[in-house]
Design a protein around this motif. Structure first.
Motif, mmCIF file in Angstrom:
data_model
loop_
_atom_site.group_PDB
_atom_site.id
_atom_site.type_symbol
_atom_site.label_atom_id
_atom_site.label_comp_id
_atom_site.label_asym_id
_atom_site.label_seq_id
_atom_site.Cartn_x
_atom_site.Cartn_y
_atom_site.Cartn_z
ATOM 1 N N GLY A 190 12.460 82.325 -191.184
ATOM 2 C CA GLY A 190 11.807 81.416 -190.341
ATOM 3 C C GLY A 190 10.334 81.707 -190.140
ATOM 4 O O GLY A 190 9.754 81.092 -189.461
ATOM 5 N N GLY A 191 9.992 82.942 -190.645
ATOM 6 C CA GLY A 191 8.539 83.146 -190.445
ATOM 7 C C GLY A 191 8.297 83.888 -189.310
ATOM 8 O O GLY A 191 7.038 83.838 -188.842
ATOM 9 N N ARG A 192 9.338 84.163 -188.609
ATOM 10 C CA ARG A 192 8.942 84.879 -187.317
ATOM 11 C C ARG A 192 9.158 86.256 -187.201
ATOM 12 O O ARG A 192 9.277 86.862 -186.158
ATOM 13 N N LEU A 193 9.494 87.118 -188.248
ATOM 14 C CA LEU A 193 9.820 88.458 -188.238
ATOM 15 C C LEU A 193 8.636 89.176 -187.803
ATOM 16 O O LEU A 193 8.955 90.415 -186.967
ATOM 17 N N ALA A 251 15.398 96.095 -175.756
ATOM 18 C CA ALA A 251 16.453 96.340 -176.428
ATOM 19 C C ALA A 251 16.776 95.662 -177.864
ATOM 20 O O ALA A 251 17.040 96.329 -178.970
ATOM 21 N N ARG A 252 16.319 94.566 -177.789
ATOM 22 C CA ARG A 252 16.377 93.630 -179.076
ATOM 23 C C ARG A 252 15.328 94.399 -180.325
ATOM 24 O O ARG A 252 15.550 94.440 -181.389
ATOM 25 N N ARG A 253 13.924 94.521 -179.543
ATOM 26 C CA ARG A 253 13.274 95.099 -180.559
ATOM 27 C C ARG A 253 13.513 96.426 -181.029
ATOM 28 O O ARG A 253 13.270 96.830 -182.437
ATOM 29 N N ALA A 254 14.015 97.351 -180.275
ATOM 30 C CA ALA A 254 14.312 98.760 -180.849
ATOM 31 C C ALA A 254 15.759 98.511 -181.863
ATOM 32 O O ALA A 254 15.576 99.284 -182.737
ATOM 33 N N ARG A 255 16.559 97.698 -181.514
ATOM 34 C CA ARG A 255 17.469 97.350 -182.467
ATOM 35 C C ARG A 255 17.093 96.806 -183.731
ATOM 36 O O ARG A 255 17.491 97.178 -184.950
ATOM 37 N N GLY A 296 15.299 99.790 -185.787
ATOM 38 C CA GLY A 296 16.106 100.565 -186.407
ATOM 39 C C GLY A 296 16.786 99.832 -187.734
ATOM 40 O O GLY A 296 16.797 100.377 -188.926
ATOM 41 N N ALA A 297 16.981 98.799 -187.718
ATOM 42 C CA ALA A 297 17.521 98.003 -188.973
ATOM 43 C C ALA A 297 16.466 97.748 -189.904
ATOM 44 O O ALA A 297 16.802 97.962 -191.196
ATOM 45 N N LEU A 298 15.157 97.776 -189.638
ATOM 46 C CA LEU A 298 14.149 97.535 -190.537
ATOM 47 C C LEU A 298 13.958 99.265 -191.318
ATOM 48 O O LEU A 298 13.801 99.001 -192.473
ATOM 49 N N TYR A 299 13.747 100.283 -190.525
ATOM 50 C CA TYR A 299 13.822 101.452 -191.091
ATOM 51 C C TYR A 299 15.054 101.720 -192.055
ATOM 52 O O TYR A 299 14.599 102.216 -193.167
#
Length: 303
Positions: free
Chosen positions: A23-26, A36-40, A43-46
C-alpha cells in the motif's frame, strides 16, 4: 536493536509488513512515533532483513576475505566481522524506513535490490558523524613516503577506513589480528606475518602520515578521538591517542576524564591510569611539578 536480539515475531507481523509495503505506507508507519505496534513491526523488519543481508552481502564479502568460517552462518562471525554485519543490518533497516514510500509488490526482493546502496549510505553517514572522510583514498604523497609498497599502502587505507568506524577492536585500538591475516595474504610472508610485525608496520604508516600534521589531524587523529574508547583488559591497555597541542583545553580535559573514568571503573588504579594517560596526551613534555599538579586535579575530578 540488533539482528541477534530481535524479539520473537509472529507470521502475522510479516504479513502486516508486506501489506503496508503493497500500500506504499511502510516507510511512514516505521517512522511513526514509538508505540507497541511500531515496536512489533520493527522486530519483524529486523528478522526479515538480517538473513537477506547475510546472504546477499556478508557471505560474499567473507568469502572474498578468505573467512570461510564467517561465511558459514551469522552465529560464526568473528568479533571483527560481526560488528560490520550489524552495521549493515542497521543501515538496511534505516533504508527501508527512508525509501519504502511507494507501493512495493515483493518486499523481500525489493530489500535485496536496495541492500547494497543502503549499506553504502550507512557507511558514509557513520564516517561523517566521526568527521572521517566518507571515501578514504591514500594520497600520492603518502604512497611515495611508503615507497609504494603494496602492503604498506593497503595498510594505510585500512587505517583510514578504521578511524571512521565507531566501534573498536575489543580492548585494542587497532584490529591487529585481522590486519595480520591480510598482511600474510598480500605479502605472501605467512611465517613472518606476526602481530608484532604488523604492529611495526602500523607504526611506520602512522609515522609517514604524521609527516603532514594538518592532514593527520583532520583525517586520522580527530576521527580516532571520536571513536568508542577501547574497553581495557588490564592496566597496560592503550587509551586513545590524543593531541593536546592541537585540541582545545576543554576538549582534551573532557576526553582525558572520560578515558580515565572508564578504565578506573574497570578496576585500574586511578592515579596510575591518570599518570599514564596524561603523559600520553602531553607526549612526556611536562615537568614533574606540572605533571603532579595535573594528576592531582584529574584524580580529584574522577574521584
Amino acid at each position: 536493536m540488533s539482528a541477534a536480539h530481535t524479539p520473537v515475531v509472529q507470521r502475522g507481523d510479516f504479513d502486516e509488513l508486506r501489506e503496508l509495503a503493497r500500500g506504499g505506507r511502510l516507510g511512514a508507519q516505521l517512522s511513526s512515533p514509538a508505540n507497541a505496534r511500531r515496536a512489533r513491526l520493527d522486530g519483524a523488519l529486523y528478522s526479515l532483513v538480517w538473513p537477506i543481508v547475510f546472504d546477499r552481502l556478508t557471505r560474499p564479502l567473507e568469502l572474498r576475505r578468505g573467512h570461510q568460517r564467517c561465511a558459514t552462518r551469522m552465529t560464526l562471525l568473528s568479533p571483527d566481522c560481526v560488528d560490520g554485519f550489524h552495521d549493515d543490518v542497521e543501515a538496511v533497516v534505516d533504508g527501508v524506513r527512508r525509501r519504502a514510500t511507494a507501493p512495493i509488490v515483493d518486499l523481500e526482493a525489493w530489500i535485496a535490490r536496495m541492500a547494497r546502496s543502503a549499506t553504502i549510505d550507512g557507511y558514509r553517514r557513520r564516517r561523517g558523524l566521526l568527521g572521517a572522510p566518507q571515501r578514504p583514498r591514500v594520497p600520492r604523497w603518502l604512497a611515495d613516503r611508503l615507497d609504494a609498497d603494496p602492503w604498506l599502502v593497503a595498510l594505510a587505507l585500512h587505517v583510514m577506513e578504521w578511524v571512521g568506524v565507531p566501534n573498536t577492536a575489543g580492548h585494542k585500538l587497532w584490529p591487529i589480528d585481522s590486519w595480520t591475516e591480510r598482511r600474510a595474504s598480500v605479502t605472501g610472508d605467512w611465517p613472518g606475518s606476526t602481530t608484532e610485525a604488523t604492529g611495526r608496520d602500523v607504526e611506520r604508516v602512522l609515522a609517514a602520515m604524521r609527516s603532514r600534521p594538518h592532514w593527520f589531524d583532520a583525517n586520522i587523529e580527530r576521527p580516532l578521538g571520536r571513536k568508542e574508547t577501547p574497553t581495557p583488559m588490564h592496566p597496560a591497555a592503550t587509551p586513545l591517542t590524543l593531541a593536546a597541542e592541537r585540541d582545545t583545553g576543554e576538549d582534551v580535559a573532557e576526553r582525558m576524564v572520560r578515558i580515565i573514568s572508564r578504565r578506573v571503573e574497570a578496576g585500574e588504579d586511578v592515579r596510575e591510569v591518570t599518570i599514564e594517560v596524561v603523559r600520553q596526551v602531553f607526549h612526556d613534555r611536562l615537568t614533574a611539578v606540572r605533571l603532579a599538579g595535573i594528576v592531582d586535579a584529574v584524580v580529584e575530578i574522577v574521584g
